[in-house]
Write a protein that holds these residues in place. Structure first.
Motif, short mmCIF file in Angstrom:
data_model
loop_
_atom_site.label_atom_id
_atom_site.label_comp_id
_atom_site.label_asym_id
_atom_site.label_seq_id
_atom_site.Cartn_x
_atom_site.Cartn_y
_atom_site.Cartn_z
N GLY A 152 6.72 -1.59 -5.58
CA GLY A 152 5.97 -2.50 -4.71
C GLY A 152 4.58 -1.97 -4.39
N TRP A 153 4.00 -1.18 -5.31
CA TRP A 153 2.66 -0.62 -5.12
C TRP A 153 1.63 -1.74 -4.97
CZ3 TRP A 153 0.49 3.86 -4.03
CH2 TRP A 153 -0.86 4.07 -4.31
N ARG A 154 0.71 -1.58 -3.98
CA ARG A 154 -0.25 -2.65 -3.70
C ARG A 154 -1.70 -2.20 -3.87
NH1 ARG A 154 3.33 -3.08 0.58
NH2 ARG A 154 1.86 -2.24 2.11
N HIS A 155 -1.95 -1.02 -4.42
CA HIS A 155 -3.32 -0.51 -4.60
C HIS A 155 -4.05 -0.39 -3.27
CE1 HIS A 155 -2.73 -1.16 -8.86
NE2 HIS A 155 -2.42 -2.40 -8.62
N SER A 156 -3.30 -0.27 -2.19
CA SER A 156 -3.92 -0.20 -0.87
C SER A 156 -4.62 1.14 -0.70
CB SER A 156 -2.83 -0.36 0.19
OG SER A 156 -3.22 0.27 1.38
N ASN A 157 -5.80 1.12 -0.09
CA ASN A 157 -6.51 2.39 0.09
C ASN A 157 -5.78 3.29 1.08
OD1 ASN A 157 -8.96 3.91 -0.66
ND2 ASN A 157 -9.15 3.98 1.56
N ARG A 158 -5.05 2.66 2.03
CA ARG A 158 -4.28 3.49 2.96
C ARG A 158 -3.18 4.24 2.22
NH1 ARG A 158 -5.65 1.97 8.28
NH2 ARG A 158 -6.86 0.06 8.28
N HIS A 159 -2.75 3.70 1.08
CA HIS A 159 -1.78 4.41 0.25
C HIS A 159 -2.47 5.38 -0.70
CE1 HIS A 159 1.49 1.08 0.76
NE2 HIS A 159 1.24 1.76 1.85
N PHE B 176 8.36 7.26 3.78
CA PHE B 176 7.78 7.18 5.13
C PHE B 176 6.31 6.80 5.12
CE2 PHE B 176 11.14 10.52 5.52
CZ PHE B 176 12.08 9.66 6.05
N PHE B 177 5.53 7.34 4.16
CA PHE B 177 4.10 7.03 4.15
C PHE B 177 3.84 5.66 3.51
CE2 PHE B 177 4.16 11.44 5.01
CZ PHE B 177 2.96 11.76 5.61
N PHE B 178 4.58 5.34 2.47
CA PHE B 178 4.38 4.05 1.79
C PHE B 178 5.37 3.00 2.28
CE2 PHE B 178 2.78 6.22 -2.37
CZ PHE B 178 1.63 6.59 -1.71
N LYS B 179 6.49 3.41 2.84
CA LYS B 179 7.60 2.52 3.17
C LYS B 179 8.02 1.72 1.94
CE LYS B 179 6.81 2.45 8.07
NZ LYS B 179 5.68 3.42 8.00
N PHE B 180 8.17 2.41 0.85
CA PHE B 180 8.62 1.80 -0.40
C PHE B 180 10.09 2.13 -0.57
CE2 PHE B 180 4.30 1.91 -2.78
CZ PHE B 180 3.90 0.81 -2.05
N PRO B 181 10.83 1.44 -1.42
CA PRO B 181 10.41 0.30 -2.20
C PRO B 181 10.31 -0.98 -1.35
CG PRO B 181 12.66 0.87 -2.74
CD PRO B 181 12.19 1.88 -1.76
N ASN B 182 9.27 -1.72 -1.59
CA ASN B 182 9.06 -2.97 -0.88
C ASN B 182 8.40 -3.94 -1.84
OD1 ASN B 182 8.32 -5.07 0.70
ND2 ASN B 182 6.89 -3.92 1.98
N ASN B 183 9.20 -4.80 -2.43
CA ASN B 183 8.67 -5.75 -3.39
C ASN B 183 8.55 -7.15 -2.80
OD1 ASN B 183 7.87 -4.75 -6.02
ND2 ASN B 183 9.93 -3.86 -6.08
N SER B 184 8.62 -7.25 -1.47
CA SER B 184 8.51 -8.60 -0.88
C SER B 184 7.38 -8.64 0.13
CB SER B 184 9.83 -8.97 -0.23
OG SER B 184 10.20 -7.97 0.68
#
Lengths: 456, 379
Positions: free
Chosen positions: A210-217, B121-129
């Motif tokens: 679910g990677w979103r290319h967010s800069n915070r990430h 914790f930092f990304f809160k992944f996996p999150n595909n929705s």
């Protein structure tokens, strides 16, 4: 800047020309989205057959026991450890490119890092086969490989180099895999947003997390990448150091030397770069990636091979010097026996392949000639395989007591397992170039001309 | 059908300079809940957004220290407490040899914990929705465009004002991103009974396959050939010999190497008369006799031959060896009793060698004399 002198502070551009970010995506995803060509199928048929030979050999080994191998007293370590060290060494180039060159801020690494990391993982998988199968019954081997509370009330020997090896290689594999996967996450997201196939979309979504290319990430991501690179650098040095401890901590003449750790690490990088260079030369031609994996990349790799090859040559000379200087007749005999004894053919193959041929890379014409560098790369890999063979077999076959000397000859099954490991490696490489982006798209976009802000 | 809810207003920029300016402008306008989306990390963006340094390194440090210290302590415990074992004549705490494994585990634990907490914790992944997934905006920033997204849950959010601000920054496009609540909430739950049943099924299948392979298949032909080897084993029957015994009886009159038959079998009197102790009662012989006595004799006769061991009362009482009868026995009789046994006492011929038996006799004599000392012994 003076007009006549070359400015050595200027870096070569990481890619040739000024491709756009969108065209990068096109080129790199082309092999994934298109149907495989006939050449690819022929390649897969060859490597698959080699893998099949390996599977048959290993099945026969499991059925009959390790007696089908050529190992016996006094040479108890034969092809299994030779191939293990050979494959682990191949893997080292990948980590060097992905971690050490990253810490040194070498931008040219971006084009080849993904491929080299993948080859690290495949090479370590090939390497892991040998310590597993040499136990004969690997499903029962956990007892003496891994520390777990058992009914004997005894633990594995944490002070044994062979046990260190288990920890070093399995840690190396895990960390390399994590490093590789973390690098792949943004690319999976890019593939997810490009693909039109529903099944691929589900797969890419799962792997992209679910990677979103967010800069915070990106902020944490870059930190994590730096940390991984920082850990991988001492890790890769430790792995071949510990592999060399398998020999150096013993008391066999020819093994019991302090030069082994640096000598093994240099040799590993040497053979690894040769293998990466060989595979990249074929891949860039095959998939039209000449402007991303440029001649400059290959030339840099040849320079690394020249350096590490010279270190290896120095180590060979130093081994002889120390044997003479130590005044130890056993050491002296072992080295004379290497150069003049029954395995002299292997020794001189090793010296000519590893020391003499790579010196041709001093000539810029050879260094930048695709055919020339490919041939030297193959020669180096043959030479490095023979290096391990010479170290393992000559020392064991003639050690202290002449009455216990012996001669080692590998059997057909030995060769079958080795061919199978080569088949496994190249089968995995062929599958990799079809299903995953062979160049990190997000990294290469970041080093394109104009990719970063002009000021700040 | 639910009405679509507004998630954010987004703007797309073509150049990295454009997105840096946009980030600075949005931060200065006082928005907190916004994000930048770029196909690769853009240098200087963290400063433009006013982000603080990532705290990830502290997790790495903690995990590495804990992993390294933990495994070092574990190895030390194994070598010093759990199973002390002399290896190569080294001390139990030979810490230089603990370094390689400690180093590898430090790296492994630091890396795995770092990446695990990064993702969880930092990304809160996996999150595909996430609402941004599957939008034209996401497809654009995934390739070569730079996007900014100001979320509707920002306290200062006002759709018209945000749109105006973003338009003033000269973007390529400005567009709202909406989401359907029902769709967003339709996710796979970890504790969905169907999912749990699937996990249980997979676990069962893998366990059954492993068990079957290890305990059934490996014991079936042709995999059992190493167990059923073509050789004789004791206690098996055979048709090769008329008595059907695979284990052959020894040929009559066979004598084991170094064995001398005991000629006084069942002849206690002759033994007492004929046998003489061949050993001198030196300190060495007495020490050997003491060792063997304490090992084999003392459990019944007691440490001082008084017949007072802890077995007293549980069996017919073992006799004292300080009785007049035993004291007046010749050495040969004591020897004979050890060799042949007497009453309930079994033979010790197989446990105590001939020499050792004579040494024990000396030791018994020494004990008897100690407890019935003569005047001359007092000096």
């Amino acid at each position: 800047m003076s007009n006549s002198a070359i400015d050595y502070t200027l870096e070569h551009p990481a890619v040739a020309g000024t491709p756009s970010a969108a065209s990068i995506d096109e080129v790199i995803t082309a092999p994934i989205d298109s149907k495989p060509s006939r050449g690819w199928w022929i390649g897969l048929a060859i490597t698959g057959s080699m893998l099949g030979i390996g599977v048959l050999s290993v099945s026969w080994l499991f059925y009959k026991g390790t007696g089908v191998w050529g190992v016996n007293q006094p040479v108890g370590w034969g092809f299994d450890i030779v191939n293990f060290v050979f494959w682990v060494g191949i893997g080292h180039a990948g980590t060097l490119i992905s971690a050490i060159l990253f810490l040194l801020r070498q931008k040219w690494r971006t084009g080849i890092a993904r491929f080299a990391e993948a080859m690290t993982i495949f090479a370590v998988m090939c390497a892991l086969i040998f310590p597993l199968i040499h136990t004969g019954r690997p499903w029962l081997a956990a007892v003496y490989l891994l520390p777990y509370p058992n009914q004997h009330g005894i633990w594995v020997n944490f002070t044994s180099p062979l046990l260190w090896d288990v920890f070093a290689v399995s840690t190396y594999f895990t960390v390399s895999f994590v490093f590789w996967y973390i690098g792949l996450i943004p690319d999976f997201a890019m593939l997810r947003d490009r693909t039109k196939s529903k099944i691929k979309k589900i797969a890419y979504s799962i792997f992209s997390l679910g990677w979103r290319h967010s800069n915070r990430h990106w902020q944490h991501y870059e930190k994590a990448y730096l940390i991984l690179a920082g850990f991988s650098t001492p890790l890769v040095l430790s792995v071949h150091t510990i592999v060399s401890f398998d020999f150096a901590v013993s008391v066999i003449p020819g093994w019991h030397t302090t030069i082994f750790p640096p000598y093994f690490v240099a040799g590993a990088v040497f053979s690894g770069f040769a293998m990466v260079q060989n595979v990249l030369v074929v891949t860039r031609k095959f998939f039209g990636l000449e402007h991303i994996i440029t001649l400059n990349h290959l030339e840099n790799m040849n320079k690394v091979m020249l350096l590490t090859g010279s270190i290896v040559g120095y180590a060979y000379a130093m081994e002889f010097f120390i044997a003479w200087y130590s005044g130890n007749p056993l050491e002296q005999f072992v080295f004379l026996n290497r150069a003049l004894g029954p395995y002299a053919w292997a020794y001189w193959t090793m010296v000519s392949c590893n020391v003499i041929f790579p010196q041709l890379f001093w000539i810029k014409k050879v260094r930048t000639n695709i055919i020339g560098m490919f041939i030297i790369g193959v020669i180096v890999n043959i030479g490095m395989w023979f290096e391990r063979f010479v170290i393992v077999v000559t020392s064991l076959s003639r050690d202290f007591l002449p009455s216990s000397w012996g001669h080692y000859m590998p059997t057909a099954i030995d060769f079958g397992v080795f061919i199978g490991s080569i088949g496994l490696f190249f089968t995995l490489v062929l599958l990799f170039v079809r299903v995953l982006p062979v160049v990190s798209m997000s990294e290469i976009k970041a080093v394109l001309p104009g990719a970063q802000p002009d000021h700040h | 059908m639910n009405t679509p809810l507004l998630y954010s207003v987004t703007a797309l920029f073509d150049t990295p300079d454009g997105i840096i300016h946009a980030a600075e402008a949005v931060r200065k306008a006082g928005y907190k809940r916004y994000d930048i989306h770029t196909p690769y990390p853009v240098h200087g963006m963290d400063d433009a957004m006013g982000l603080k340094d990532s705290k990830l390194g502290f997790i790495t440090l903690g995990a590495g220290l804990m992993g390294g210290a933990g495994v070092f302590a574990f190895i030390s415990w194994v070598f010093m407490a759990a199973y002390p074992n002399v290896i190569g004549g080294k001390p139990f705490f030979s810490w230089p040899a603990f370094v390689p494994v400690t180093f590898e585990i430090t790296v492994l634990s630091a890396v795995l914990v770092t990446i695990g907490s990064l993702i969880a914790f930092f990304f809160k992944f996996p999150n595909n929705s996430h609402p941004l997934h599957d939008t034209p905006y996401m497809k654009a920033v995934s390739c070569d465009t730079f996007g900014i997204s100001i979320q509707a849950d920002d306290p200062k959010f006002d759709e018209a004002a945000v749109t105006a601000l973003l338009t003033s920054l000269h973007p390529r496009t400005v567009a709202p991103v909406c989401y359907d609540e029902a769709e967003l909430n339709h996710t796979w739950k970890t504790f969905d009974p169907k999912f749990l049943a699937l996990l249980a099924g997979v676990a069962l299948l893998v366990s059954a396959a492993t068990y079957g392979t290890m305990n059934v298949v490996l014991y079936m032909p042709p995999f059992d050939w190493m167990m059923n080897q073509n050789k004789f084993k004791p206690q098996q029957t055979t048709e090769q010999y008329p008595d059907s015994r695979m284990m052959r009886p020894v040929v009559a009159g066979t004598v084991a190497r170094g064995f001398t038959p005991y000629p006084y079998k069942g002849m206690a009197d002759s033994a007492g008369k004929s046998l003489v102790n061949p050993l001198q009662p030196t300190a060495k012989v007495l020490a050997l006799g003491k060792e063997k006595y304490l090992t084999f004799c003392s459990p019944c006769h007691g440490n001082f031959a008084k017949g007072d061991s802890r077995l007293r009362g549980q069996f017919p009482n073992p006799p004292t060896l300080h009785s007049d009868k035993v004291r007046t026995w010749p050495d040969g009789s004591v020897y004979h009793v050890i060799t042949e046994g007497q009453n309930i006492m079994p033979s010790y011929a197989s446990q105590i060698s001939r020499e050792e038996r004579w040494a024990v006799v000396h030791y018994v004599r020494a004990l008897q004399r100690a407890f019935n000392a003569k005047e001359s012994d007092q000096q």
